[in-house]
Design a protein around this motif. Sequence first.
Motif, short mmCIF file in Angstrom:
data_model
loop_
_atom_site.label_atom_id
_atom_site.label_comp_id
_atom_site.label_asym_id
_atom_site.label_seq_id
_atom_site.Cartn_x
_atom_site.Cartn_y
_atom_site.Cartn_z
N LEU A 76 -17.71 0.52 -9.30
CA LEU A 76 -16.76 0.83 -10.23
C LEU A 76 -15.29 1.24 -10.00
O LEU A 76 -13.95 0.91 -9.92
N ARG A 77 -15.40 2.40 -8.96
CA ARG A 77 -14.32 3.05 -8.55
C ARG A 77 -13.54 2.27 -7.45
O ARG A 77 -12.47 2.13 -7.27
N THR A 78 -14.37 1.20 -6.70
CA THR A 78 -13.85 0.74 -5.85
C THR A 78 -13.00 -0.50 -6.48
O THR A 78 -11.77 -0.87 -6.01
N VAL A 79 -13.62 -1.06 -7.33
CA VAL A 79 -12.94 -2.26 -8.20
C VAL A 79 -11.42 -1.64 -8.93
O VAL A 79 -10.40 -2.23 -8.70
N GLU A 80 -11.73 -0.32 -9.37
CA GLU A 80 -10.68 0.13 -10.08
C GLU A 80 -9.36 0.31 -9.04
O GLU A 80 -8.17 0.04 -9.51
N THR A 81 -9.54 0.86 -7.89
CA THR A 81 -8.31 0.97 -7.01
C THR A 81 -8.24 -0.30 -6.61
O THR A 81 -6.81 -0.38 -6.30
N ALA A 82 -8.87 -1.45 -6.31
CA ALA A 82 -8.37 -2.69 -5.99
C ALA A 82 -7.68 -3.21 -6.94
O ALA A 82 -6.43 -3.85 -6.88
N ASN A 84 -5.90 -1.58 -8.92
CA ASN A 84 -4.56 -0.69 -9.16
C ASN A 84 -3.59 -0.86 -7.93
O ASN A 84 -2.94 0.05 -8.03
N GLN A 85 -3.71 -1.82 -7.31
CA GLN A 85 -2.63 -1.91 -6.23
C GLN A 85 -1.40 -2.24 -6.57
O GLN A 85 -1.17 -3.21 -7.33
N TYR A 87 1.25 -4.29 -5.81
CA TYR A 87 1.36 -5.59 -5.33
C TYR A 87 1.55 -6.68 -6.43
O TYR A 87 1.14 -6.62 -7.18
N SER A 88 2.55 -7.43 -6.00
CA SER A 88 2.70 -8.56 -7.15
C SER A 88 1.99 -9.47 -7.33
O SER A 88 1.98 -9.93 -8.51
N ALA A 89 1.35 -10.34 -6.65
CA ALA A 89 0.21 -11.31 -6.98
C ALA A 89 -1.05 -11.00 -6.05
O ALA A 89 -0.90 -11.10 -4.86
N PHE A 90 -2.11 -10.60 -6.76
CA PHE A 90 -3.29 -10.53 -5.89
C PHE A 90 -4.52 -10.86 -6.90
O PHE A 90 -4.37 -10.62 -8.18
N GLU A 91 -5.65 -11.00 -6.37
CA GLU A 91 -6.90 -11.31 -7.23
C GLU A 91 -8.02 -10.27 -6.55
O GLU A 91 -7.90 -10.29 -5.37
N VAL A 92 -8.87 -9.99 -7.43
CA VAL A 92 -10.13 -9.09 -6.93
C VAL A 92 -11.20 -10.05 -7.12
O VAL A 92 -11.58 -10.47 -8.37
N ILE A 93 -12.12 -10.43 -6.16
CA ILE A 93 -13.17 -11.08 -6.35
C ILE A 93 -14.41 -10.22 -5.91
O ILE A 93 -14.64 -9.79 -4.71
N ASP A 177 -5.74 2.94 -1.03
CA ASP A 177 -4.33 3.69 -1.36
C ASP A 177 -3.78 2.59 -2.21
O ASP A 177 -3.78 1.42 -1.99
N PRO A 178 -3.21 3.17 -3.38
CA PRO A 178 -2.30 2.28 -4.02
C PRO A 178 -1.41 1.34 -3.37
O PRO A 178 -1.19 0.16 -4.11
N LYS A 179 -0.88 1.84 -2.33
CA LYS A 179 -0.08 0.71 -1.63
C LYS A 179 -0.62 0.28 -0.47
O LYS A 179 0.14 -0.44 0.43
N ALA A 180 -1.98 0.41 -0.23
CA ALA A 180 -2.61 -0.16 1.17
C ALA A 180 -2.29 -1.57 1.41
O ALA A 180 -1.97 -1.91 2.52
#
Lengths: 475, 417
Positions: A76-82, A84-85, A87-93, A177-180
């Motif tokens: 859950l923490r990994t998904v949350e930080t992903a 919360n990036q 970044y303008s356009a991204f998807e999390v799979i 990191d939020p800006k990673a």
Amino acid sequence: MHNFLLLCVLFFNAGVGIYYGLLNGVYSILLSIALISVIRQTKKSKYIEDQLWLHSNEIPPVSIIIPAYNEENVILRTVETALNQEYSAFEVIVVNDGSTDSTLQKLIDTYQLQKTNLLYRDILKTQEVHSFYYSKDIPNFLVLDKEQGGKADALNAGINSSHYPYFCSVDSDSILDPKALLKMMIHVIENPIPIIACGGDIRVLNGMNHPEINTNLPELPDKMLPMFQIVEYLRSFLFGRIGWNAMNGSMILSGAFSLFLKDAVIRSGGYSRDQVSEDLEIVFKLQKLYTHENKPYKISYALDAICWTEVPESLHELGHQRRRWQAGLFQACWKHKSMIFNPRYKTVGLFVIPYFVLLEAPGAFIELLGFIVMPLAYWLGLLSVEYFTLFILFAIFYGVFLSSATILLEEMTIKRYPSWRHLIRLLSYGVLEHFGYRQLNAWWRIQAMYKFLFTSYKWEYVHKLGKSEIKSLKK
Amino acid sequence: MQKILIFLVAIVTISIVGIIVTTFLRRWLHEKRFSRLDRLKVEYEERLEQILKSDDDEISSLRQEIEADPLRFEALEEILFSNFSDDPYFLDTVERLGYIQKYQSIISSNTTAQTKAFAADRIGRFRDNGSIGLLEQCVANSIKNTDLVNAVFKALALIDTDDALKAIITLLPDVLQHRSISQKNAGMVLSTFSSTHLELLLEACGKYQKMQEKEAQLVMLGVISRCDSTSQSIQFCLDILQSEDAEVCVRSLRHLSNVSIENSFDLSTVIEMLNHPKWFVRVQAIRVLKHRLGIYEASKYLFLLKDSAWQVRRNFAEMLVSHKTNALDSMVQIIKGDDNYAKEAIAEAIQMEGFFTELLSYITPESVYYHSAKIILIYLNEIGLVDLENNVDISSYPELTQKTIMELLTEKESKNA
């Protein structure tokens, strides 16, 4: 017999002298290059304008792929930080690779996922994908549930289902990191030579909790084992990778956080399921592909794109991890042996792979032999106690020198450990690691070599305890 | 040998001590420096209003104060950045305080490229239009230096005036040719001008075309493709479609696909692109035509559902499905056929276009679309794309529809059993 032993010991001594001379020479070169790079990077950070990129249409969208197997403690923490990036356009799979625990259920419950049916095109062959889950509230989040096939298979499934030209592989126990992602992508797109793969900077998460990362006030773990690994990671990333990267010889991109051009990975055949270190081997494949196609390319490392990962806290888990890394390195080098000393592959073929094979790989073996040969040399009357003591002192002091220099590099770059107490502890562990920890590592590497040579070695997931459990972020 | 080892141990020991002392000293000095900087920033934040109202004499004495102390210079600069305003009086104060002059002198000097890049960045942040010529000259003199070129281009983007754009237009072909800037980076810089400077961008693109500066032309077209269209830009893109270069065509088509549906234009050139040898051009042409071609005209291009590129098949299927009930006959025709690629493309498009829930509403004998909808639903169920439990709130349909849907799906299941 006596003469033969005498000759052996003399040869060994000469060999060790040459070996250490070469190894320390390479380390010194890498350190000097890293120092120059870090100074340049520090100056550059004063005029890099990230904000222009943040809302730009020119920044390519990225798919973040998180393979997960029995990660109920950390997913859950990994998904949350992903998610919360900045970044303008991204998807999390998230690819649930046949977990037998509640990994999938936790995701379903937390994000109120709904099962959906999508056509699955296995451009890269994978185990069967059973179902897809999506969230109505978070349109850029998708979960795949599939038959277990290992991390490589899970990553391939994620690539098959991704929509964007770049993808980023993130371990299920890692925190970005939020800006990673932004930092890494800026590094990729600002380079006039196309970057087809880029690794991020991996830091140790143990001892911290999530909100502290955002406020730049991390804490160091209390346990010794993670502390040793912090110094080790700093050394590996801040001078090893920076040094090789400056020479255009990046070969190791951490599986915990790396970015790839999807098309390049697909054309190279995707991640290999038969490899212990699929994240290392994919880089070999990419190097080969682009060299054969004679296209300009670069595989790089972004110093300021930071990802925090949980390291093993028990000797058992650590040994398991280190044996896997070492066996993976042997396996990849063996599979791509045609690259060694091949001038076609430039720095990688002429220096980096030979360095792994000839200097890194036998290190543990030479250390072990030393334990046998030194008493033998003493018995044969060939060992001068003063000489031996001086040699050991030099070896230890040089190691301390490298660790201290890395900590200075850390001071000059990100400076993630801000208190004086942090600094003193880091420096102390840079000294302490030479008394036991390094020898243990050598032993694990020898075990890996044995396993590689005489037994089969399969990919295995390392179970994460999620000890650095975090507080939930507000969505 | 022993002496060499002793020497090496001594060297390494001294180095360790040196490194540790440097690390501690560096941290101590930085802490001191930053705590003073923070204090000074608070001081200048409080004084800022008064500074902006100061007369020449007061500014002159403040200038002396900050020039004598680099930390004061930096602190005030940071406060000026954080309170930046385009107000001419603000900019005039910045200039009178000597910031612009200082950075201009750095750029003109023989210092390192990184120091110049830093100065260029600062000039950009202060939006100083008067330094554009100097920045242009600076890039021209160090055309191969990636760091400097990137910093100057970003500074020009921050300045954001016609003059800044013109400087970029002049420099662009050369910096691209020398590989000192990536296309993406140049595109990002140019996109900051796009909304208000479209005419200039079009003019530059035409100029690059004449000069055969292909890479610069592509960057410019990429930026134009994302701008709001005007009649001039539409005509420009239609004209440029005659180009043999696929990349040029795809960027022009991208701009045309953003034209609002109320603005009509001649589609003949775009339709020709449906036969283009490159798949990505065909995809882009379909996107332009998506809401512009009627179902009768679209049906003429059903061969695109058998295209070798799945992207083309999918986009064309989406185009077809976007006609919803008007395209039901075509959809049925494809589903009854034996081309699995085409069938899957239609199935996927039904999902992507959100047509599935509407399709279910026709599953009632009372509906004129019943037979077509039934065939499609059975096919979707066959390939496993129907999951009523999770995807659709079936209770929202009339009772007869619910019953018919369930009958159809159960019939299928019992057949399978």
